[in-house]
Design an enzyme around this catalytic site. Structure first.
Site, mmCIF file in Angstrom:
data_model
loop_
_atom_site.group_PDB
_atom_site.id
_atom_site.type_symbol
_atom_site.label_atom_id
_atom_site.label_comp_id
_atom_site.label_asym_id
_atom_site.label_seq_id
_atom_site.Cartn_x
_atom_site.Cartn_y
_atom_site.Cartn_z
ATOM 1 N N CYS A 330 0.785 -1.233 0.000
ATOM 2 C CA CYS A 330 0.000 0.000 0.000
ATOM 3 C C CYS A 330 0.821 1.290 0.000
ATOM 4 O O CYS A 330 0.563 2.160 -0.834
ATOM 5 C CB CYS A 330 -0.967 0.013 1.170
ATOM 6 S SG CYS A 330 -1.550 -1.596 1.643
ATOM 7 N N ARG A 359 6.667 -11.012 5.578
ATOM 8 C CA ARG A 359 6.151 -10.791 6.931
ATOM 9 C C ARG A 359 6.742 -11.848 7.832
ATOM 10 O O ARG A 359 6.733 -13.025 7.494
ATOM 11 C CB ARG A 359 4.621 -10.927 6.950
ATOM 12 C CG ARG A 359 3.928 -9.856 6.150
ATOM 13 C CD ARG A 359 2.429 -10.040 6.189
ATOM 14 N NE ARG A 359 1.803 -9.124 5.249
ATOM 15 C CZ ARG A 359 0.501 -9.122 4.943
ATOM 16 N NH1 ARG A 359 -0.289 -10.015 5.523
ATOM 17 N NH2 ARG A 359 0.013 -8.269 4.088
ATOM 18 N N GLN A 377 1.239 -10.880 -3.216
ATOM 19 C CA GLN A 377 -0.180 -10.538 -3.109
ATOM 20 C C GLN A 377 -0.651 -10.063 -4.469
ATOM 21 O O GLN A 377 0.034 -9.275 -5.113
ATOM 22 C CB GLN A 377 -0.363 -9.391 -2.118
ATOM 23 C CG GLN A 377 -0.429 -9.825 -0.686
ATOM 24 C CD GLN A 377 -0.791 -8.651 0.206
ATOM 25 O OE1 GLN A 377 -0.249 -7.565 0.065
ATOM 26 N NE2 GLN A 377 -1.710 -8.862 1.115
ATOM 27 N N ASP A 379 -2.509 -7.762 -5.411
ATOM 28 C CA ASP A 379 -3.085 -6.570 -4.808
ATOM 29 C C ASP A 379 -3.684 -5.646 -5.856
ATOM 30 O O ASP A 379 -3.308 -5.699 -7.019
ATOM 31 C CB ASP A 379 -1.924 -5.820 -4.137
ATOM 32 C CG ASP A 379 -2.320 -5.283 -2.793
ATOM 33 O OD1 ASP A 379 -3.525 -5.118 -2.569
ATOM 34 O OD2 ASP A 379 -1.416 -5.036 -1.985
ATOM 35 N N HIS A 381 -5.216 -1.376 -5.597
ATOM 36 C CA HIS A 381 -5.786 -0.257 -4.862
ATOM 37 C C HIS A 381 -6.688 0.504 -5.805
ATOM 38 O O HIS A 381 -6.304 0.789 -6.931
ATOM 39 C CB HIS A 381 -4.676 0.638 -4.311
ATOM 40 C CG HIS A 381 -3.845 -0.057 -3.286
ATOM 41 N ND1 HIS A 381 -2.507 -0.292 -3.427
ATOM 42 C CD2 HIS A 381 -4.202 -0.641 -2.112
ATOM 43 C CE1 HIS A 381 -2.064 -0.948 -2.378
ATOM 44 N NE2 HIS A 381 -3.078 -1.189 -1.558
ATOM 45 N N LYS A 460 -14.864 -3.885 5.934
ATOM 46 C CA LYS A 460 -14.363 -4.752 4.863
ATOM 47 C C LYS A 460 -15.329 -5.886 4.559
ATOM 48 O O LYS A 460 -16.191 -6.226 5.382
ATOM 49 C CB LYS A 460 -13.009 -5.338 5.239
ATOM 50 C CG LYS A 460 -13.058 -6.162 6.512
ATOM 51 C CD LYS A 460 -11.754 -6.902 6.768
ATOM 52 C CE LYS A 460 -11.864 -7.762 8.012
ATOM 53 N NZ LYS A 460 -10.791 -8.706 8.199
ATOM 54 N N HIS A 506 -8.407 -1.478 -0.675
ATOM 55 C CA HIS A 506 -7.410 -2.519 -0.933
ATOM 56 C C HIS A 506 -8.218 -3.753 -1.270
ATOM 57 O O HIS A 506 -9.208 -4.032 -0.602
ATOM 58 C CB HIS A 506 -6.602 -2.898 0.299
ATOM 59 C CG HIS A 506 -6.093 -1.767 1.120
ATOM 60 N ND1 HIS A 506 -4.805 -1.338 1.047
ATOM 61 C CD2 HIS A 506 -6.688 -1.000 2.050
ATOM 62 C CE1 HIS A 506 -4.628 -0.356 1.903
ATOM 63 N NE2 HIS A 506 -5.756 -0.128 2.531
HETATM 64 ZN ZN LIG Z 1 -3.204 -2.157 0.194
#
Ligand SMILES: [Zn+2]
Ligand SMILES: [Zn+2]
Length: 637
Positions: A330, A359, A377, A379, A381, A460, A506
């Site tokens: 992000c 992580r 990921q 991902d 946005h 979410k 996200h």
């Molecule tokens: Zn994000």
């Protein structure tokens, strides 16, 4: 007279204070037999408790998840009793319910699988006795006296708050310290199985006593237990760690714990997944971006990760400045947004990124592709105006549906709302939550609500897929974020020519690519659909002389982007076919003289049928179409 109000607001009067069981029986004997516990004015209690004053009642039955938890917790008591019957020196600690069953941590010498089986047999005797669970309330002094030989329980009792009521539960001769509630009697445990033993530390503290953790599972119904055990067996066979090795897809090395290595065949599949992802996202108006893996500490301070997520992040030093390896994409995505001056006409912006994140996980928690330290990921946005929330979220839901359907995965949806600790105003939360809710309503599939389970920065929607074994996995998520646009001062120019703050989400579909990969390996049990299979076709020349021709055919197939191998070993044809079948190669092509002379192919599909004499064109047309359309079902030639 005691007045009892039922959930449908019906009221019944009892001459004297009834027990919960009396009230259940007043409905019917059959209903009472199915009852596990009750809630009196929303407080969970044993069915045997006496209701002394007017109250609202609801029952927890064997059909409820809550009922199953009570059964399993009661099973932990029964297991502890069985252990003490066989090992009188053992010292009990705690025995909670977990997602898949129950355990009890016990201070005793390590035991073998055989001994675990004996404990299970002892448990069945206790179940057969149908002993009732009897609750008594004692003073702190009485409790300390009763458990004076067990330092763990003494520690627990001493930690209880001053005003806490201390209760004991007795079934047969066995007494345990417990808050309850429990099932009425042990006979309700119709199916029980002890699953495994592992080591555990008291209070999860390595400096404290090492204990034995005995795991078990139980059901109200023997059939359900058998079904569960069958599923466990099937899951073992499908274990992606074993299958992945056998199919030569990936491996794990101690030189990089929790960071999977993908082999050539694994990468073929990986790329097939990515190609598909890119196609779907392009069709939905996403652009793809890429941000660095390492970013300066200052950025992480700005995003809040340094403060809130520091212990999970790996760091390094470059030119005397501290850097962190990204645990999320992000903040990089925020910097990208800020490279342009957006107007409301440019929104929504949908920026995807297949980002490699790291992580930290404890080494003991690592598990194949499911629990790793490095993963990608898928991902994206999305930056938008408040009016666009509903439509954007709906678009993401439909995208998820398309992708999961491609793998034959069904799913369910869960909406998580504002938690106690959160940022943002009431109005912002209402707008954000309503946006998600109305998208869900418009989408039309039932969804669960998890009150207060949202992130501190926004509500979410989580998307849980269901695999071929009926196991559920949370993969997709759609999270509204009210924090980052603020922290990074993101803006767009509105129709009023003023600066406005964009709403941001996200979202991921696969989630972790590595984890999704592992889920697919187990979901398909290694027998992937043609478009995904690491090797789509294998050519088996029936003798060495035909090998050069087989290689020619391979070139032809590869020119049509079919992933293909030639088995040139001097094994028997029968053995080669058998091995190709064990590796679930969808198209097994034998090459003999006839095939060479007549320029045809004999193709065996996974169901064992053989199609003889296919022309090259015929084969390529059918197979390429099946692959291009990414058909889930087996190919029929
Ligand atoms: Zn994000
Ligand atoms: Zn208990």
């Amino acid at each position: 007279m005691v007045q009892i109000t039922f959930p449908d607001n019906a009221v019944k009067e009892f001459d004297g204070p009834p027990s919960g069981l009396d009230v259940a029986k007043s409905i019917s004997e059959g209903f009472a037999r199915n009852c596990v516990a009750m809630k009196i004015d929303d407080q969970l209690m044993d069915l045997s408790q006496i209701i002394k004053k007017d109250a609202a009642i609801s029952f927890v039955t064997a059909n409820d998840d809550e009922g199953l938890d009570i059964l399993r917790h009661s099973s932990a008591h029964v297991m502890a009793e069985a252990v003490l019957n066989l090992y009188p020196e053992a010292k009990l600690t705690i025995g909670p319910v977990v997602e898949d069953g129950f355990y009890y941590d016990i201070d005793m010498p390590p035991i073998s699988q055989d001994e675990l089986d004996k404990i299970e047999i002892e448990m069945k005797k206790i179940v057969k006795a149908k002993a009732g669970f009897k609750r008594t309330v004692v003073s702190r002094e009485e409790a300390l006296e009763l458990f004076k030989d067990n330092p763990f329980k003494v520690e627990l009792i001493n930690e209880l708050p001053e005003d806490e009521e201390i209760s004991l539960y007795q079934n047969g001769q066995f007494v345990d310290l417990c808050r309850g509630p429990h099932i009425p009697h042990t006979g309700m445990i119709k199916g029980v199985k002890l699953l495994k033993i592992s080591g555990a530390y008291w209070r999860a503290d390595q400096r404290r006593e090492q204990l034995q953790r005995l795991y078990g599972i139980s059901f109200f119904d023997k059939k359900k237990l058998n079904k569960y055990l069958h599923m466990i067996e099937e899951a073992k066979k499908r274990d992606h760690r074993k299958l992945g090795t056998r199919l030569d897809l990936y491996s794990f090395h101690e030189e990089a714990a929790g960071m999977p290595f993908f082999h050539a065949k694994g990468i073929e599949m990986w790329n097939a997944l990515l190609d598909y992802w890119r196609e779907e996202h392009k069709a939905d108006g996403y652009v793809e971006t890429k941000t660095p893996v390492m970013l300066n500490r200052k950025l992480w301070e700005k995003s809040g990760h340094w403060e809130n997520y520091r212990e999970n992040m790996y760091t390094s030093v470059i030119d005397d400045e501290e850097y962190a390896i990204k645990p999320m994409n992000c903040p990089g995505g925020m910097l990208l947004y800020k490279t342009k001056a957006y107007s409301y006409k440019d929104l929504p912006v949908r920026a995807g990124e297949i980002g490699l994140v790291h992580r930290h996980e404890f080494s003991g928690a690592l598990s194949g592709l499911f629990r790793v330290r490095a993963f990608h990921q898928d991902d994206a946005h999305i930056f938008m105006t408040p009016e666009q929330i509903q439509e954007e979220v709906l678009g993401v839901l439909k995208l998820n549906e398309r992708v999961y359907a491609r793998f034959g995965l069904s799913f369910h949806l869960e909406l998580s709302t504002r938690p106690e600790k959160s940022i943002g105003t009431d109005a912002q939360w209402e707008e954000a939550t309503n946006g998600l809710r109305s998208a869900l309503e418009q989408y039309g599939q039932d969804y669960m609500i998890n009150e207060g389970d949202g992130a501190f920065y926004g509500p979410k929607i989580d998307i849980h897929i269901k695999d071929a074994l009926g196991r559920t996995w949370q993969c997709g998520t759609i999270q509204l974020d009210m924090a980052l646009p603020e922290r990074f001062d993101l803006t767009y120019k509105g129709a009023d020519n003023e600066k406005h703050r964009p709403i941001m989400i996200h979202r991921v579909v696969y989630g972790s690519m590595e984890r999704f990969f592992g889920i697919l390996v187990e979901h398909f049990a290694g027998r992937f659909p043609l478009w995904l299979a690491p090797v789509q076709a294998i050519l088996l020349p029936i003798n060495q002389d035909l090998a050069p021709y087989a290689l020619e055919v391979k070139d032809l197939l590869e020119a049509h982007t079919i992933r293909c191998e030639v088995d040139q070993r001097s094994e028997t044809l029968k053995k080669k076919i058998r091995e190709a079948q064990l590796n679930y190669i969808p198209l097994i092509i034998t090459i003999g003289d006839k095939e060479k002379v007549e320029k045809v192919l004999s193709v065996r599909t996974l169901d064992g049928t053989v199609k003889m004499g296919m022309t090259h064109n015929e084969f390529l047309t059918t197979v390429c179409k099946h692959i291009k359309d990414r058909i889930l079902e087996d190919i029929v030639l």
